[in-house]
Design an enzyme around this catalytic site. Structure first.
Site, PDB file in Angstrom:
ATOM      1  N   HIS A 211      38.116  39.750  41.930  1.00  0.00           N
ATOM      2  CA  HIS A 211      37.506  40.798  41.109  1.00  0.00           C
ATOM      3  C   HIS A 211      36.757  40.204  39.913  1.00  0.00           C
ATOM      4  O   HIS A 211      35.915  40.869  39.328  1.00  0.00           O
ATOM      5  CB  HIS A 211      38.613  41.741  40.621  1.00  0.00           C
ATOM      6  CG  HIS A 211      38.230  43.180  40.563  1.00  0.00           C
ATOM      7  ND1 HIS A 211      37.232  43.752  41.322  1.00  0.00           N
ATOM      8  CD2 HIS A 211      38.742  44.201  39.819  1.00  0.00           C
ATOM      9  CE1 HIS A 211      37.151  45.046  41.058  1.00  0.00           C
ATOM     10  NE2 HIS A 211      38.048  45.342  40.135  1.00  0.00           N
TER      11      HIS A 211
ATOM     12  N   ASN B 242      34.738  50.674  40.446  1.00  0.00           N
ATOM     13  CA  ASN B 242      35.037  51.369  39.192  1.00  0.00           C
ATOM     14  C   ASN B 242      34.256  50.837  37.997  1.00  0.00           C
ATOM     15  O   ASN B 242      33.932  51.592  37.081  1.00  0.00           O
ATOM     16  CB  ASN B 242      36.540  51.340  38.909  1.00  0.00           C
ATOM     17  CG  ASN B 242      37.313  52.219  39.875  1.00  0.00           C
ATOM     18  OD1 ASN B 242      36.794  53.208  40.370  1.00  0.00           O
ATOM     19  ND2 ASN B 242      38.536  51.842  40.164  1.00  0.00           N
TER      20      ASN B 242
ATOM     21  N   TYR C 261      38.153  45.457  30.068  1.00  0.00           N
ATOM     22  CA  TYR C 261      38.702  45.594  31.416  1.00  0.00           C
ATOM     23  C   TYR C 261      37.675  46.289  32.304  1.00  0.00           C
ATOM     24  O   TYR C 261      36.828  47.039  31.843  1.00  0.00           O
ATOM     25  CB  TYR C 261      40.062  46.301  31.453  1.00  0.00           C
ATOM     26  CG  TYR C 261      41.173  45.439  30.895  1.00  0.00           C
ATOM     27  CD1 TYR C 261      41.727  44.413  31.664  1.00  0.00           C
ATOM     28  CD2 TYR C 261      41.621  45.621  29.600  1.00  0.00           C
ATOM     29  CE1 TYR C 261      42.727  43.603  31.157  1.00  0.00           C
ATOM     30  CE2 TYR C 261      42.625  44.826  29.076  1.00  0.00           C
ATOM     31  CZ  TYR C 261      43.169  43.808  29.854  1.00  0.00           C
ATOM     32  OH  TYR C 261      44.134  43.010  29.350  1.00  0.00           O
TER      33      TYR C 261
ATOM     34  N   ASN D 298      37.468  48.748  34.445  1.00  0.00           N
ATOM     35  CA  ASN D 298      37.240  50.184  34.580  1.00  0.00           C
ATOM     36  C   ASN D 298      36.595  50.822  33.361  1.00  0.00           C
ATOM     37  O   ASN D 298      36.240  51.994  33.398  1.00  0.00           O
ATOM     38  CB  ASN D 298      38.552  50.901  34.905  1.00  0.00           C
ATOM     39  CG  ASN D 298      39.099  50.479  36.257  1.00  0.00           C
ATOM     40  OD1 ASN D 298      38.457  49.752  37.002  1.00  0.00           O
ATOM     41  ND2 ASN D 298      40.281  50.925  36.569  1.00  0.00           N
TER      42      ASN D 298
ATOM     43  N   ASP E 268      31.608  41.935  42.026  1.00  0.00           N
ATOM     44  CA  ASP E 268      32.188  41.609  43.334  1.00  0.00           C
ATOM     45  C   ASP E 268      31.905  42.747  44.307  1.00  0.00           C
ATOM     46  O   ASP E 268      31.768  43.896  43.908  1.00  0.00           O
ATOM     47  CB  ASP E 268      33.703  41.384  43.208  1.00  0.00           C
ATOM     48  CG  ASP E 268      34.436  42.609  42.665  1.00  0.00           C
ATOM     49  OD1 ASP E 268      34.163  42.992  41.507  1.00  0.00           O
ATOM     50  OD2 ASP E 268      35.267  43.185  43.389  1.00  0.00           O
TER      51      ASP E 268
ATOM     52  N   TYR F 105      44.086  37.114  35.507  1.00  0.00           N
ATOM     53  CA  TYR F 105      42.955  37.588  36.315  1.00  0.00           C
ATOM     54  C   TYR F 105      41.866  36.531  36.489  1.00  0.00           C
ATOM     55  O   TYR F 105      40.931  36.738  37.263  1.00  0.00           O
ATOM     56  CB  TYR F 105      42.311  38.822  35.659  1.00  0.00           C
ATOM     57  CG  TYR F 105      43.233  40.012  35.567  1.00  0.00           C
ATOM     58  CD1 TYR F 105      43.642  40.686  36.706  1.00  0.00           C
ATOM     59  CD2 TYR F 105      43.681  40.465  34.332  1.00  0.00           C
ATOM     60  CE1 TYR F 105      44.484  41.790  36.629  1.00  0.00           C
ATOM     61  CE2 TYR F 105      44.526  41.570  34.242  1.00  0.00           C
ATOM     62  CZ  TYR F 105      44.929  42.216  35.390  1.00  0.00           C
ATOM     63  OH  TYR F 105      45.756  43.303  35.299  1.00  0.00           O
TER      64      TYR F 105
END
Length: 192
Positions: free
Chosen positions: A20, A112, A64, A66, A91, A15
């Site tokens: 993101h 989220n 993470y 969320n 973002d 990632y």
């Protein structure tokens, strides 16, 4: 005075350079410019520094995206930081690439990470710095887009935009949200 600056993203090398994760990249640019280093602590990577007479705590949650609220709520409480001295870097699909938008409060706009923060701290009354990632993706491909990488020409421009985001964070800490908004919110698309 102490400020908590939170950059949202997902942990893991897969990632690292995704759209993101722009919140992580803004904080990395801040740390590099300030010659400070992140260490892994509870709920995330943390580093502390100063902007003139203000103390800043930078947080990259390890929960993470969320579940970002767990980390934010923990560090607000641990460092005893009032909400008006919290800034979340995130973002934003609704803004063209590289456009910055500071807001003193607001909805999660479907993000989220912001949604989880609001649920864990019990309010949407915290500042956020939205970093435009654009929305040039086919219908139904939003997840692939946000978890995808910037185009090479965008990566070329990114260091300059990251530096401006760092300056916006400094302005927020030194002069407040209104000054920062007046000086760093721009709607001008970046020439890619």
């Amino acid at each position: 005075m102490k400020y908590l600056i939170v950059g949202l993203g997902n942990i893991g090398t897969e990632y690292r350079y995704t759209r993101h994760n722009i919140g992580f990249r803004v904080l990395d640019a801040f740390a590099e410019a300030s010659n400070i280093t992140f260490t892994t602590q509870r709920y995330g990577d943390i580093c502390e520094g100063r902007i003139k007479n203000k103390q800043v705590v930078l947080l990259k949650p390890s929960t993470y995206m969320n579940l970002s609220g767990d980390a934010v709520a923990y560090w607000i409480k641990k460092e005893n930081i009032p909400l008006e001295q919290v800034l979340v870097v995130v973002d934003d699909l609704a803004l063209p690439f590289g456009v910055l938008r500071l807001k003193g409060k607001g909805s999660d706009a479907g993000h989220n990470g912001l949604k989880d923060i609001a649920s864990k701290i019990g309010t949407t009354n915290y500042a956020r710095l939205r970093f435009g990632i654009g929305n040039d993706y086919p219908r139904g491909m939003q997840v692939e887009f946000v978890l995808g990488h910037f185009l090479p020409q965008q990566e070329d421009i990114l260091p300059q935009r990251l530096n401006i985001a760092v300056e916006a964070i400094k302005a927020f800490c030194l002069s407040g949200i209104t000054f920062a908004m007046n000086n760093f919110n721009n709607n001008t698309p970046i020439n890619e």
